[in-house]
Every structure is written in C-alpha cells, then in structure tokens.
Design a protein around this motif. Structure first.
Motif, PDB file in Angstrom:
ATOM      1  N   MET A  79       0.820  -1.198   0.000  1.00 30.29           N
ATOM      2  CA  MET A  79       0.000   0.000   0.000  1.00 30.29           C
ATOM      3  C   MET A  79       0.859   1.255   0.000  1.00 30.29           C
ATOM      4  N   ASP A  80       1.971   1.235   0.760  1.00 30.93           N
ATOM      5  CA  ASP A  80       2.855   2.380   0.785  1.00 30.93           C
ATOM      6  C   ASP A  80       3.523   2.578  -0.575  1.00 30.93           C
ATOM      7  N   ALA A  81       3.897   1.481  -1.210  1.00 33.54           N
ATOM      8  CA  ALA A  81       4.497   1.581  -2.536  1.00 33.54           C
ATOM      9  C   ALA A  81       3.508   2.174  -3.524  1.00 33.54           C
ATOM     10  N   ALA A  82       2.249   1.759  -3.417  1.00 30.47           N
ATOM     11  CA  ALA A  82       1.227   2.292  -4.312  1.00 30.47           C
ATOM     12  C   ALA A  82       1.006   3.773  -4.049  1.00 30.47           C
ATOM     13  N   ARG A  83       0.993   4.143  -2.764  1.00 32.95           N
ATOM     14  CA  ARG A  83       0.799   5.546  -2.413  1.00 32.95           C
ATOM     15  C   ARG A  83       1.943   6.395  -2.944  1.00 32.95           C
ATOM     16  N   SER A 118       3.792   5.709  -5.501  1.00 32.12           N
ATOM     17  CA  SER A 118       3.645   5.811  -6.949  1.00 32.12           C
ATOM     18  C   SER A 118       2.620   6.872  -7.326  1.00 32.12           C
ATOM     19  N   ARG A 119       1.502   6.896  -6.603  1.00 34.83           N
ATOM     20  CA  ARG A 119       0.473   7.904  -6.882  1.00 34.83           C
ATOM     21  C   ARG A 119       1.012   9.317  -6.639  1.00 34.83           C
ATOM     22  N   ASP A 131       4.092  10.323  -6.771  1.00 36.25           N
ATOM     23  CA  ASP A 131       5.070  10.635  -7.819  1.00 36.25           C
ATOM     24  C   ASP A 131       4.362  11.050  -9.106  1.00 36.25           C
ATOM     25  N   GLN A 132       3.306  10.301  -9.447  1.00 33.35           N
ATOM     26  CA  GLN A 132       2.553  10.627 -10.658  1.00 33.35           C
ATOM     27  C   GLN A 132       1.880  11.993 -10.532  1.00 33.35           C
ATOM     28  N   LEU A 133       1.351  12.271  -9.363  1.00 35.11           N
ATOM     29  CA  LEU A 133       0.721  13.571  -9.136  1.00 35.11           C
ATOM     30  C   LEU A 133       1.740  14.684  -9.198  1.00 35.11           C
ATOM     31  N   ARG A 134       2.899  14.444  -8.607  1.00 33.34           N
ATOM     32  CA  ARG A 134       3.959  15.449  -8.658  1.00 33.34           C
ATOM     33  C   ARG A 134       4.334  15.774 -10.104  1.00 33.34           C
ATOM     34  N   ASP A 135       4.506  14.726 -10.915  1.00 33.59           N
ATOM     35  CA  ASP A 135       4.863  14.937 -12.319  1.00 33.59           C
ATOM     36  C   ASP A 135       3.748  15.684 -13.060  1.00 33.59           C
ATOM     37  N   ALA A 136       2.498  15.333 -12.764  1.00 33.99           N
ATOM     38  CA  ALA A 136       1.369  15.976 -13.440  1.00 33.99           C
ATOM     39  C   ALA A 136       1.272  17.451 -13.053  1.00 33.99           C
ATOM     40  N   LEU A 137       1.427  17.740 -11.771  1.00 33.77           N
ATOM     41  CA  LEU A 137       1.365  19.139 -11.319  1.00 33.77           C
ATOM     42  C   LEU A 137       2.535  19.939 -11.873  1.00 33.77           C
ATOM     43  N   THR A 142      -3.867  12.419   0.988  1.00 38.41           N
ATOM     44  CA  THR A 142      -2.476  12.117   1.363  1.00 38.41           C
ATOM     45  C   THR A 142      -1.505  12.171   0.183  1.00 38.41           C
ATOM     46  N   PRO A 143      -1.734  11.447  -0.918  1.00 39.71           N
ATOM     47  CA  PRO A 143      -0.776  11.546  -2.029  1.00 39.71           C
ATOM     48  C   PRO A 143      -0.721  12.934  -2.646  1.00 39.71           C
ATOM     49  N   MET A 144      -1.851  13.671  -2.645  1.00 40.61           N
ATOM     50  CA  MET A 144      -1.840  15.029  -3.176  1.00 40.61           C
ATOM     51  C   MET A 144      -0.942  15.919  -2.327  1.00 40.61           C
ATOM     52  N   ARG A 145      -1.043  15.801  -1.026  1.00 37.73           N
ATOM     53  CA  ARG A 145      -0.209  16.624  -0.154  1.00 37.73           C
ATOM     54  C   ARG A 145       1.262  16.240  -0.252  1.00 37.73           C
ATOM     55  N   GLU A 146       1.533  14.962  -0.465  1.00 36.28           N
ATOM     56  CA  GLU A 146       2.917  14.527  -0.652  1.00 36.28           C
ATOM     57  C   GLU A 146       3.484  15.097  -1.953  1.00 36.28           C
TER      58      GLU A 146
END
Length: 239
Positions: free
Chosen positions: A16-20, A22-23, A25-31, A60-64
C-alpha cells in the motif's frame, strides 16, 4: 484473519505504501507539467480540493506531491494563505537564465567533443523541422520543437550530472523562457543561433560550441528589456 495494510502502516515496503508513493510521484509529475506548461501560472493559488477531485485521489498523495514541489521551489507556502505557484523575482530570474546559459554552453562543449554522426544528424533534422515550422508563425509549436533540439544537444553531450542540472533548471524557468519565443524576430534568430551551434559541433570546436550555445540562451540588450516589459502579461494573461 488477514488484515490489509493501510496508509498509516509504518513499514515502507508494504504494497500500500508503494502504491501511495507511486500515486504521489505521478501527481507530482502531473502538477509539475501543469506549472511548466503554463496551465498553472506563477502567482496562482492552488485549490487542493479541486485538484483532488480532478485527479480522483485522496488527500495524502496530493499533499505529498505538493510537498515535493515545494521542495523544488516550483510551489511556495504562504503563511495562512495556502500554497501558491512560485513567482520569481526579476533579479533571481535573470540569475537563473545566466546559470542556464552556462550549463547549455557546457553541454555544447561536450557535444563538440563527443557527438556521434547520428546525433549530429538528429540536430540537423530538428533544425529543418524548425525551419519548416517558422512559416506557420506558431510560437507554441516552435517552442515545443525547440525543446527537442535542446534535449538532443544534451543527449549528444554524453554527460550525466551537467545534463540533469540543465534539464532541472530549464524546467524551472520554462514558463518564463517560453515567452522569449514570442518576442519579435526571436524565432528567426533562434534558427541562426542553432546553425552556429551545429556548425561548431560539426567542426569539433568545443570553445565555439560553448560560446554559441551560451549566447543562444542568454538574454542580452533589447531582448532582456522586451522580456521584462512583458512579464506582467505573463503573470496576468487576461490583462
């Protein structure tokens, strides 16, 4: 009874942490891409809830992802005002342009020593595409192809650290740098300057290649004055 791991688990190797991660990272790249492309302009306040809904993710992933972009300087936290797309001051922007010119010069210097015939052919091919595109007078398309030219130049340098630093800085100022392309006569000048860079690389002249690439990226004289004059429009396109 089997218990699924949760986001609050302390084990960093759980699925679950690995998936989080990954999410996030993907959000960071998109933003980051939204900022670099200008969809999120300097001085824009981030609407976290709207972004969460737009991307269909949890908080959580958005804030990360936001935290990671704050660390790079693309975003900034203003006390009691939330998170904003960073605004670069003119002195800092000029300093970053100067540094980028130095890095570009280093890449071209290495390329003059190390570029293969195929890599030089790629530079020439991209240059031909730019020449064909200039008749359309589309700065956005021209800038996109121009970015390919610089990526090809970096690749031809066969260096890792300098290229990484150059790419990071180029993306950091991309939103501003793109508008240099809009200056009158800038696209035509770009073709001339690219030709000088390619000629120096073909001649295996590192000194000339570095000087040509550095001058190409530098903002000098009227170009700098015109760029500074249009900064308010870059920040507020509706004005």
């Amino acid at each position: 009874m089997h218990i699924e791991p949760t986001e609050s688990s302390s084990n960093p190797f759980e699925p679950m942490d690995a998936a989080r991660e990954s999410r996030s990272d993907q959000l960071r790249d998109a933003l980051e891409e939204m900022i670099v492309s200008g969809l999120l302009r300097p001085g824009t306040r981030l609407d976290e809830q709207a972004l969460i809904q737009q991307f269909g993710v949890s908080r959580t992933p958005m804030r990360e992802a936001i935290k990671a972009l704050v660390a790079t300087g693309l975003l900034e936290v203003r006390q009691r005002q939330g998170v904003w797309v960073s605004v670069l001051s003119i002195p800092k922007l000029m300093e970053m342009f100067d540094t980028m010119a130095m890095f570009e010069g280093m890449c071209a210097r290495y390329a003059a020593r190390r570029a293969t015939p195929d890599e030089i052919a790629q530079l020439l091919d991209i240059q031909k595409r730019l020449e064909a595109e200039i008749v359309n007078a589309d700065p956005e398309k021209f800038y996109a192809i121009n970015a390919e030219f610089h990526d090809a130049l970096y690749h031809a340098s066969h260096t890792e650290f300098v290229v990484d630093q150059t790419r990071q800085l180029r993306r950091r100022v991309s939103m501003y740098r793109k508008h240099v392309t809009y200056l009158p006569g800038r696209m035509q000048a770009t073709l001339v300057e690219h030709a000088q860079i390619i000629a120096a690389i073909q001649a295996k002249d590192p000194k000339a290649a570095a000087a040509a690439a550095s001058d190409h990226v530098s903002l000098l004289g009227d170009d700098m004055i015109d760029f500074i004059a249009q900064l308010p429009r870059i920040m507020n396109p509706d004005q």
